[in-house]
Scaffold this motif. Structure first.
Motif, PDB file in Angstrom:
ATOM      1  N   VAL A 270       0.641  -0.971   0.319  1.00  0.00           N
ATOM      2  CA  VAL A 270      -0.378   0.057   0.166  1.00  0.00           C
ATOM      3  C   VAL A 270       0.840   1.460   0.234  1.00  0.00           C
ATOM      4  CG1 VAL A 270      -2.071   0.861   1.165  1.00  0.00           C
ATOM      5  CG2 VAL A 270      -2.233  -1.139   1.201  1.00  0.00           C
ATOM      6  N   ALA A 271       0.285   2.203  -0.742  1.00  0.00           N
ATOM      7  CA  ALA A 271       1.159   3.463  -0.556  1.00  0.00           C
ATOM      8  C   ALA A 271       0.171   4.765  -0.773  1.00  0.00           C
ATOM      9  CB  ALA A 271       2.194   3.938  -2.446  1.00  0.00           C
ATOM     10  N   ILE A 272       0.464   5.786   0.703  1.00  0.00           N
ATOM     11  CA  ILE A 272      -0.084   7.097   0.290  1.00  0.00           C
ATOM     12  C   ILE A 272       0.974   8.333   0.032  1.00  0.00           C
ATOM     13  CG2 ILE A 272      -1.060   8.388   1.858  1.00  0.00           C
ATOM     14  CD1 ILE A 272      -0.405   6.746   4.275  1.00  0.00           C
ATOM     15  N   VAL A 273       0.163   8.438  -0.934  1.00  0.00           N
ATOM     16  CA  VAL A 273       0.013   8.906  -2.377  1.00  0.00           C
ATOM     17  C   VAL A 273      -0.661  10.811  -1.992  1.00  0.00           C
ATOM     18  CG1 VAL A 273       0.349   9.791  -4.571  1.00  0.00           C
ATOM     19  CG2 VAL A 273       0.868   7.354  -3.876  1.00  0.00           C
ATOM     20  N   ASP A 274       0.494  11.804  -2.192  1.00  0.00           N
ATOM     21  CA  ASP A 274       0.122  13.136  -2.450  1.00  0.00           C
ATOM     22  C   ASP A 274      -0.018  13.166  -3.783  1.00  0.00           C
ATOM     23  OD1 ASP A 274      -0.294  15.965  -2.533  1.00  0.00           O
ATOM     24  OD2 ASP A 274       1.045  16.672  -0.632  1.00  0.00           O
ATOM     25  N   PRO A 275      -1.296  13.430  -4.728  1.00  0.00           N
ATOM     26  CA  PRO A 275      -1.317  13.287  -5.359  1.00  0.00           C
ATOM     27  C   PRO A 275      -0.618  14.968  -6.295  1.00  0.00           C
ATOM     28  CG  PRO A 275      -3.530  13.989  -4.995  1.00  0.00           C
ATOM     29  CD  PRO A 275      -2.653  13.555  -3.693  1.00  0.00           C
ATOM     30  N   ASP A 276      -1.189  15.822  -5.501  1.00  0.00           N
ATOM     31  CA  ASP A 276      -0.465  17.115  -5.247  1.00  0.00           C
ATOM     32  C   ASP A 276       0.427  17.542  -5.405  1.00  0.00           C
ATOM     33  OD1 ASP A 276      -3.355  17.700  -6.719  1.00  0.00           O
ATOM     34  OD2 ASP A 276      -4.292  18.008  -4.988  1.00  0.00           O
ATOM     35  N   ARG A 277       1.476  17.018  -4.440  1.00  0.00           N
ATOM     36  CA  ARG A 277       2.078  18.129  -4.442  1.00  0.00           C
ATOM     37  C   ARG A 277       3.263  18.836  -5.546  1.00  0.00           C
ATOM     38  NH1 ARG A 277       6.926  14.597  -0.468  1.00  0.00           N
ATOM     39  NH2 ARG A 277       9.030  16.805  -0.647  1.00  0.00           N
ATOM     40  N   PRO A 278       4.178  19.036  -5.639  1.00  0.00           N
ATOM     41  CA  PRO A 278       4.719  19.383  -6.949  1.00  0.00           C
ATOM     42  C   PRO A 278       6.404  19.174  -6.474  1.00  0.00           C
ATOM     43  CG  PRO A 278       4.756  21.321  -5.218  1.00  0.00           C
ATOM     44  CD  PRO A 278       3.682  20.555  -4.637  1.00  0.00           C
ATOM     45  N   TRP A 279       6.870  18.775  -7.635  1.00  0.00           N
ATOM     46  CA  TRP A 279       8.496  18.347  -7.746  1.00  0.00           C
ATOM     47  C   TRP A 279       9.124  18.627  -9.431  1.00  0.00           C
ATOM     48  CZ3 TRP A 279      10.741  13.540  -9.645  1.00  0.00           C
ATOM     49  CH2 TRP A 279      10.322  12.779  -9.603  1.00  0.00           C
ATOM     50  N   VAL A 280      10.641  18.363  -9.346  1.00  0.00           N
ATOM     51  CA  VAL A 280      10.589  18.707 -10.227  1.00  0.00           C
ATOM     52  C   VAL A 280      11.786  17.284 -10.431  1.00  0.00           C
ATOM     53  CG1 VAL A 280      12.404  19.967 -12.319  1.00  0.00           C
ATOM     54  CG2 VAL A 280      11.175  21.434 -10.509  1.00  0.00           C
ATOM     55  N   ILE A 281      11.759  16.810 -11.917  1.00  0.00           N
ATOM     56  CA  ILE A 281      12.519  15.443 -11.637  1.00  0.00           C
ATOM     57  C   ILE A 281      13.847  16.259 -12.348  1.00  0.00           C
ATOM     58  CG2 ILE A 281      12.870  13.340 -13.411  1.00  0.00           C
ATOM     59  CD1 ILE A 281       9.541  13.962 -13.823  1.00  0.00           C
ATOM     60  N   GLN A 282      15.301  15.883 -11.623  1.00  0.00           N
ATOM     61  CA  GLN A 282      16.283  16.200 -11.933  1.00  0.00           C
ATOM     62  C   GLN A 282      17.355  14.919 -12.236  1.00  0.00           C
ATOM     63  OE1 GLN A 282      16.397  19.112  -8.133  1.00  0.00           O
ATOM     64  NE2 GLN A 282      17.866  20.196 -10.054  1.00  0.00           N
ATOM     65  N   SER A 283      17.973  14.508 -12.714  1.00  0.00           N
ATOM     66  CA  SER A 283      18.158  12.957 -13.707  1.00  0.00           C
ATOM     67  C   SER A 283      19.678  13.124 -12.661  1.00  0.00           C
ATOM     68  CB  SER A 283      19.063  12.516 -14.921  1.00  0.00           C
ATOM     69  OG  SER A 283      20.136  14.253 -14.983  1.00  0.00           O
ATOM     70  N   ALA A 284      19.925  14.097 -11.575  1.00  0.00           N
ATOM     71  CA  ALA A 284      21.487  14.093 -11.112  1.00  0.00           C
ATOM     72  C   ALA A 284      21.331  13.963  -9.822  1.00  0.00           C
ATOM     73  CB  ALA A 284      21.508  15.350 -11.189  1.00  0.00           C
ATOM     74  N   LYS A 285      19.540  14.256  -9.045  1.00  0.00           N
ATOM     75  CA  LYS A 285      19.122  13.679  -8.166  1.00  0.00           C
ATOM     76  C   LYS A 285      18.469  12.610  -7.595  1.00  0.00           C
ATOM     77  CE  LYS A 285      19.495  18.270  -6.066  1.00  0.00           C
ATOM     78  NZ  LYS A 285      18.813  19.224  -5.689  1.00  0.00           N
ATOM     79  N   MET A 286      18.360  10.952  -9.078  1.00  0.00           N
ATOM     80  CA  MET A 286      17.629  10.448  -9.034  1.00  0.00           C
ATOM     81  C   MET A 286      18.568   9.066  -8.285  1.00  0.00           C
ATOM     82  SD  MET A 286      16.395   9.960 -13.468  1.00  0.00           S
ATOM     83  CE  MET A 286      14.621   9.330 -12.326  1.00  0.00           C
ATOM     84  N   GLU A 287      17.407   8.423  -7.560  1.00  0.00           N
ATOM     85  CA  GLU A 287      17.915   7.451  -6.928  1.00  0.00           C
ATOM     86  C   GLU A 287      18.208   6.093  -7.613  1.00  0.00           C
ATOM     87  OE1 GLU A 287      17.953   7.192  -3.774  1.00  0.00           O
ATOM     88  OE2 GLU A 287      16.597   9.466  -3.068  1.00  0.00           O
ATOM     89  N   ALA A 288      17.775   5.865  -9.120  1.00  0.00           N
ATOM     90  CA  ALA A 288      18.375   5.067  -9.705  1.00  0.00           C
ATOM     91  C   ALA A 288      19.167   5.037  -9.660  1.00  0.00           C
ATOM     92  CB  ALA A 288      18.008   5.304 -10.882  1.00  0.00           C
ATOM     93  N   THR A 289      20.492   3.942  -9.982  1.00  0.00           N
ATOM     94  CA  THR A 289      22.254   4.007 -10.568  1.00  0.00           C
ATOM     95  C   THR A 289      22.248   4.877 -11.612  1.00  0.00           C
ATOM     96  OG1 THR A 289      21.812   1.995 -12.175  1.00  0.00           O
ATOM     97  CG2 THR A 289      21.950   1.712  -9.704  1.00  0.00           C
ATOM     98  N   ALA A 290      21.522   4.891 -12.430  1.00  0.00           N
ATOM     99  CA  ALA A 290      21.847   6.498 -13.401  1.00  0.00           C
ATOM    100  C   ALA A 290      20.544   6.943 -13.713  1.00  0.00           C
ATOM    101  CB  ALA A 290      21.923   6.025 -14.394  1.00  0.00           C
ATOM    102  N   GLY A 291      20.809   7.995 -13.635  1.00  0.00           N
ATOM    103  CA  GLY A 291      19.399   9.453 -13.890  1.00  0.00           C
ATOM    104  C   GLY A 291      18.999   9.276 -15.607  1.00  0.00           C
ATOM    105  N   ASN A 292      19.539   8.680 -16.361  1.00  0.00           N
ATOM    106  CA  ASN A 292      18.823   8.721 -17.921  1.00  0.00           C
ATOM    107  C   ASN A 292      17.536   8.498 -17.857  1.00  0.00           C
ATOM    108  OD1 ASN A 292      19.226   6.026 -17.257  1.00  0.00           O
ATOM    109  ND2 ASN A 292      18.175   5.371 -19.252  1.00  0.00           N
TER     110      ASN A 292
END
Length: 409
Positions: free
Chosen positions: A363-385
């Motif tokens: 289960v997830a609790i989601v805030d559908p309106d929370r704004p954010w900016v996608i930034q490849s350099a700050k991603m949790e993935a092993t690469a931000g492509n």
């Protein structure tokens, strides 16, 4: 990792298959105990504060497992493609992968359709199913030999396993990196006609119909291809299809500046095809939206466009991009979570993907309106492509539970 005491999420908007309901969700012993019932004495209480309470996402067809990235994106399960090193074409490899994400993430391995993913000799599907495979996949490639593909579908039908296929005629695609058209011509990129997808789909749909097999096309991205799937469904073929956010958010205009983050497989299509994908999401032709998570480091992406490897890091952006379809009033919230949770869980035969009594408490609790900016350099993935680098968006996971246990994020 075992749930120690009953937990009830209160004051949430529960997104269920039959609509959105205000109420509580009770989780007991790792399962959903009740939907819409008041908490009981001794329950741990979590206040959702009016936010969405949704099933954990089920990501169908990823190429790598990045637990921090999946947890960020609200994904609690992922079906891993067999394109690993070595390929998932032996029961021992499948068994190892099936245990690899526990206890806080479930990995559902997809068995390689053929040995070495070479498209010639069918792998031991029954043994791999016993080892934990939830489906069969052809990998990144199309099986060119129609006889092999038919035997694969017949074998999978006997085992009641879904076949997850790549839909591009390999002889037409060759070494192409773009879709034939004005953009590819102006940029001098090796290109393939979009009909390569429809030709592959037409053959595989016909073979699946002959075999009485379940077939899922991981990505269908053209108007012609979607028309074939729509027609096959209408006559009762057991066919489903998916798409990634890139193909409903972007067209081949994103490749104009040779940005290799937009080098994908299949390649980005023209604007008319992008609109066709959005129409197919609205009318139900497309069953699944998946991340296509395929992190690629600088050694694969900092190259000329034609030399770069295809793929995108998609786990962290899957939820936000799908919620954008709701904000655009293309689909509603129950349909959105059917695309990213319920339908993929159903295809894999996983006891999850919806807020329903008896299913696993992912289960997830989601805030559908929370704004954010996608930034490849700050991603949790092993690469931000990500092709969405720098894009403002909305929708973030506030809390995630796996089997009723809160996951630290």
């Amino acid at each position: 990792m075992k749930q120690q005491q009953p937990l009830t999420i209160v004051a949430g908007r529960l997104v269920t298959p039959d609509g959105i309901h205000d109420g509580a969700l009770r989780l007991v012993d790792g399962l959903i105990d009740s939907v819409g019932v008041d908490p009981q004495d001794g329950d741990e209480i979590v206040d959702a504060g009016g936010r969405l309470v949704v099933p954990g996402l089920v990501d169908l067809g990823v190429f790598a497992i990045d637990k921090p990235a999946f947890h960020f994106g609200g994904i609690t399960r992922a079906a891993l493609m067999p394109d690993q090193s070595p390929p998932l074409d032996l029961p021992s490899r499948v068994s190892y992968i099936a245990k690899s994400g526990k206890p806080d993430f479930w990995v559902h391995p997809l068995a390689a359709a053929t040995r070495g993913l070479e498209g010639r000799e069918i792998a031991e599907l029954a043994l791999m199913r016993e080892a934990g495979a939830r489906g069969v996949a052809t990998g990144r490639q199309w099986i060119a030999n129609s006889g092999v593909m038919l035997r694969l579908l017949q074998y999978a039908a006997m085992l009641d396993m879904v076949v997850i296929a790549h839909a591009e005629d390999a002889a037409l695609v060759g070494s192409a990196v773009a879709t034939a058209g004005e953009i590819a011509t102006r940029r001098g990129l090796p290109s393939a006609p979009p009909e390569a997808e429809a030709i592959a789909l037409a053959r595989d749909i016909a073979l699946a119909e002959m075999a009485g097999a379940r077939i899922h096309f991981r990505q269908v991205t053209t108007r012609a291809g979607l028309a074939l799937v729509r027609a096959a469904k209408a006559r009762g073929v057991q066919v489903t299809c998916g798409v990634t956010p890139a193909h409903f958010m972007l067209s081949d205009l994103a490749t104009v500046e040779f940005r290799t983050f937009a080098r994908l497989s299949p390649p980005l299509r023209c604007e008319d095809d992008r609109q066709a994908v959005r129409e197919a999401l609205a009318d139900g032709t497309i069953d699944v939206v998946a991340s296509g998570h395929d992190p690629r480091g600088p050694e694969d992406k900092r190259l000329p466009f034609s030399d770069a490897e295809p793929g995108m890091a998609g786990a962290e952006t899957l939820l936000a991009m799908t919620l954008s379809l709701v904000r655009d009033e293309l689909i509603d919230l129950p349909r959105a979570f059917d695309l990213v949770a319920t339908a993929p869980a159903r295809l894999l035969g996983a006891p999850a993907g919806a807020l329903a009594t008896g299913l696993e408490a992912d289960v997830a609790i989601v805030d559908p309106d929370r704004p954010w900016v996608i930034q490849s350099a700050k991603m949790e993935a092993t690469a931000g492509n990500t092709p969405f680098d720098g894009q403002p968006t909305q929708g973030r996971v506030a809390q995630l539970y796996k089997g009723g246990v809160a996951i630290k994020r």
